[in-house]
Motif scaffolding. Structure first.
Motif, PDB file in Angstrom:
ATOM      1  N   ILE A   1      42.566  45.388  58.873  1.00 31.95           N
ATOM      2  CA  ILE A   1      42.402  44.150  59.635  1.00 31.95           C
ATOM      3  C   ILE A   1      43.064  44.315  60.995  1.00 31.95           C
ATOM      4  N   VAL A   2      42.283  44.119  62.051  1.00 32.08           N
ATOM      5  CA  VAL A   2      42.822  44.076  63.407  1.00 32.08           C
ATOM      6  C   VAL A   2      43.191  42.616  63.639  1.00 32.08           C
ATOM      7  N   HIS A   3      44.485  42.311  63.483  1.00 34.20           N
ATOM      8  CA  HIS A   3      44.958  40.931  63.613  1.00 34.20           C
ATOM      9  C   HIS A   3      45.022  40.502  65.070  1.00 34.20           C
ATOM     10  N   GLU A   4      44.812  39.226  65.282  1.00 32.65           N
ATOM     11  CA  GLU A   4      44.881  38.657  66.627  1.00 32.65           C
ATOM     12  C   GLU A   4      46.291  38.106  66.846  1.00 32.65           C
ATOM     13  N   ILE A   5      47.176  39.022  67.184  1.00 33.42           N
ATOM     14  CA  ILE A   5      48.571  38.657  67.448  1.00 33.42           C
ATOM     15  C   ILE A   5      48.895  39.100  68.864  1.00 33.42           C
ATOM     16  N   TYR A   6      49.211  38.145  69.711  1.00 39.56           N
ATOM     17  CA  TYR A   6      49.487  38.437  71.111  1.00 39.56           C
ATOM     18  C   TYR A   6      50.971  38.705  71.302  1.00 39.56           C
ATOM     19  N   ASN A   7      51.303  39.976  71.573  1.00 39.79           N
ATOM     20  CA  ASN A   7      52.687  40.390  71.802  1.00 39.79           C
ATOM     21  C   ASN A   7      52.850  40.927  73.212  1.00 39.79           C
ATOM     22  N   GLY A   8      52.535  40.136  74.186  1.00 38.88           N
ATOM     23  CA  GLY A   8      52.686  40.590  75.560  1.00 38.88           C
ATOM     24  C   GLY A   8      51.359  40.622  76.290  1.00 38.88           C
ATOM     25  N   GLU A   9      51.417  41.138  77.512  1.00 43.07           N
ATOM     26  CA  GLU A   9      50.242  41.125  78.367  1.00 43.07           C
ATOM     27  C   GLU A   9      49.231  42.222  78.039  1.00 43.07           C
ATOM     28  N   ASN A  10      49.620  43.215  77.259  1.00 43.08           N
ATOM     29  CA  ASN A  10      48.710  44.307  76.902  1.00 43.08           C
ATOM     30  C   ASN A  10      48.124  44.145  75.509  1.00 43.08           C
ATOM     31  N   ALA A  11      47.975  42.915  75.058  1.00 38.44           N
ATOM     32  CA  ALA A  11      47.486  42.659  73.699  1.00 38.44           C
ATOM     33  C   ALA A  11      46.065  43.189  73.511  1.00 38.44           C
TER      34      ALA A  11
ATOM     35  N   TYR B   1      37.980  53.666  57.473  1.00 43.59           N
ATOM     36  CA  TYR B   1      38.127  52.632  56.453  1.00 43.59           C
ATOM     37  C   TYR B   1      36.753  52.150  56.031  1.00 43.59           C
ATOM     38  N   LYS B   2      36.624  51.752  54.762  1.00 44.22           N
ATOM     39  CA  LYS B   2      35.340  51.235  54.264  1.00 44.22           C
ATOM     40  C   LYS B   2      34.996  49.920  54.969  1.00 44.22           C
ATOM     41  N   TYR B   3      35.979  49.049  55.110  1.00 41.49           N
ATOM     42  CA  TYR B   3      35.786  47.768  55.795  1.00 41.49           C
ATOM     43  C   TYR B   3      36.807  47.647  56.917  1.00 41.49           C
ATOM     44  N   ILE B   4      36.351  47.140  58.060  1.00 43.61           N
ATOM     45  CA  ILE B   4      37.240  46.838  59.173  1.00 43.61           C
ATOM     46  C   ILE B   4      36.962  45.399  59.581  1.00 43.61           C
ATOM     47  N   VAL B   5      37.994  44.590  59.553  1.00 46.94           N
ATOM     48  CA  VAL B   5      37.887  43.182  59.940  1.00 46.94           C
ATOM     49  C   VAL B   5      38.493  43.056  61.327  1.00 46.94           C
ATOM     50  N   ILE B   6      37.720  42.511  62.264  1.00 43.65           N
ATOM     51  CA  ILE B   6      38.180  42.369  63.650  1.00 43.65           C
ATOM     52  C   ILE B   6      38.380  40.885  63.926  1.00 43.65           C
ATOM     53  N   GLU B   7      39.625  40.497  64.048  1.00 45.40           N
ATOM     54  CA  GLU B   7      39.962  39.105  64.288  1.00 45.40           C
ATOM     55  C   GLU B   7      39.810  38.683  65.751  1.00 45.40           C
ATOM     56  N   PRO B   8      40.249  39.501  66.722  1.00 48.60           N
ATOM     57  CA  PRO B   8      40.104  39.085  68.125  1.00 48.60           C
ATOM     58  C   PRO B   8      38.617  38.907  68.496  1.00 48.60           C
ATOM     59  N   THR B   9      38.271  37.754  68.981  1.00 51.65           N
ATOM     60  CA  THR B   9      36.876  37.393  69.234  1.00 51.65           C
ATOM     61  C   THR B   9      36.203  38.312  70.237  1.00 51.65           C
ATOM     62  N   ARG B  10      36.859  38.593  71.351  1.00 55.06           N
ATOM     63  CA  ARG B  10      36.225  39.394  72.402  1.00 55.06           C
ATOM     64  C   ARG B  10      35.875  40.798  71.914  1.00 55.06           C
ATOM     65  N   ILE B  11      36.812  41.460  71.283  1.00 54.23           N
ATOM     66  CA  ILE B  11      36.568  42.824  70.797  1.00 54.23           C
ATOM     67  C   ILE B  11      35.558  42.805  69.652  1.00 54.23           C
TER      68      ILE B  11
ATOM     69  N   PRO C   1      40.095  40.423  51.880  1.00 54.07           N
ATOM     70  CA  PRO C   1      41.247  39.527  52.077  1.00 54.07           C
ATOM     71  C   PRO C   1      41.142  38.710  53.367  1.00 54.07           C
ATOM     72  N   LEU C   2      40.064  37.953  53.509  1.00 54.21           N
ATOM     73  CA  LEU C   2      39.855  37.171  54.730  1.00 54.21           C
ATOM     74  C   LEU C   2      40.714  35.906  54.753  1.00 54.21           C
ATOM     75  N   HIS C   3      41.304  35.540  53.622  1.00 51.15           N
ATOM     76  CA  HIS C   3      42.155  34.351  53.559  1.00 51.15           C
ATOM     77  C   HIS C   3      43.443  34.518  54.359  1.00 51.15           C
ATOM     78  N   THR C   4      43.783  35.746  54.717  1.00 51.23           N
ATOM     79  CA  THR C   4      45.019  36.006  55.469  1.00 51.23           C
ATOM     80  C   THR C   4      44.825  35.897  56.977  1.00 51.23           C
ATOM     81  N   LEU C   5      43.607  35.621  57.409  1.00 50.28           N
ATOM     82  CA  LEU C   5      43.296  35.622  58.841  1.00 50.28           C
ATOM     83  C   LEU C   5      43.590  34.280  59.480  1.00 50.28           C
TER      84      LEU C   5
END
Length: 181
Positions: free
Chosen positions: A20-30, A46-56, A136-140
């Motif tokens: 899971i690529v979580h959408e957590i902003y930790n600074g200007e280079n997020a 990975y068999k599955y990759i979940v991309i949380e950040p909308t733009r990417i 495990p989409l419930h963690t997003l």
């Protein structure tokens, strides 16, 4: 059975099976960090990759859609090129078969140059809600993640390359007959 990084066995739907690529902003280079994480997950296969950040997620889904479009166009136009002589009178076949063959070859070549070596071409966007419910989409925090599933693409590459090469051979033969003979 899947082996996790720690050496233990993992079930098919365990977290090691899904990144899971979580959408957590930790600074200007997020955004750069999101892209780096996605690239690492693609290369780790990975068999599955979940991309949380909308733009990417949207960019990745569009990239996959364009690759799929090139593949389908190469196959369908190549098939049209090869089947046209069977369905149209001889004097009209070149007006359909040659452009269709050229389109097939161009799409297969563009796919081969731009997509073939990209690790993203091994993935498709997953829309099946039954398969998505096992992840495990419930963690997003995002309500609209993009979920990628890894699929073997060797058969589809062989298909569009074979059809494009056959269309190229047919077009070369027809051009030779039209202009040389």
């Amino acid at each position: 059975m899947i082996i996790t990084a720690g050496g233990g066995a993992a079930s098919p739907m365990s977290p090691s099976y899904c990144y899971i690529v979580h959408e957590i902003y930790n600074g200007e280079n997020a955004q750069d960090q999101f892209e780096y994480e996605l690239e690492q997950a693609l290369e780790a296969q990975y068999k599955y990759i979940v991309i949380e950040p909308t733009r990417i997620g949207d960019e990745t889904a569009r990239w996959i859609t364009v690759g799929n479009c090139l593949h389908k166009t190469a196959v369908l136009s190549g098939a049209a090129c090869l089947l046209t002589p069977l369905s149209l009178p001889v004097e009209y076949t070149r007006y359909v078969a040659l452009p269709a063959g050229a389109l097939s070859v161009a799409c297969a070549a563009l796919y081969g140059i731009s997509w073939q070596f990209d690790p993203c071409c091994k993935y498709q966007v997953e829309y099946d809600s039954q398969k998505l419910s096992r992840l495990p989409l419930h963690t997003l925090t995002s309500s609209t993640p993009v979920v990628l599933v890894r699929r073997d693409d060797i058969h589809r590459k062989r298909l569009h390359n074979t059809i494009a090469l056959a269309a190229l051979a047919y077009c070369a033969k027809k051009i030779y007959e039209l202009y040389v003979v």
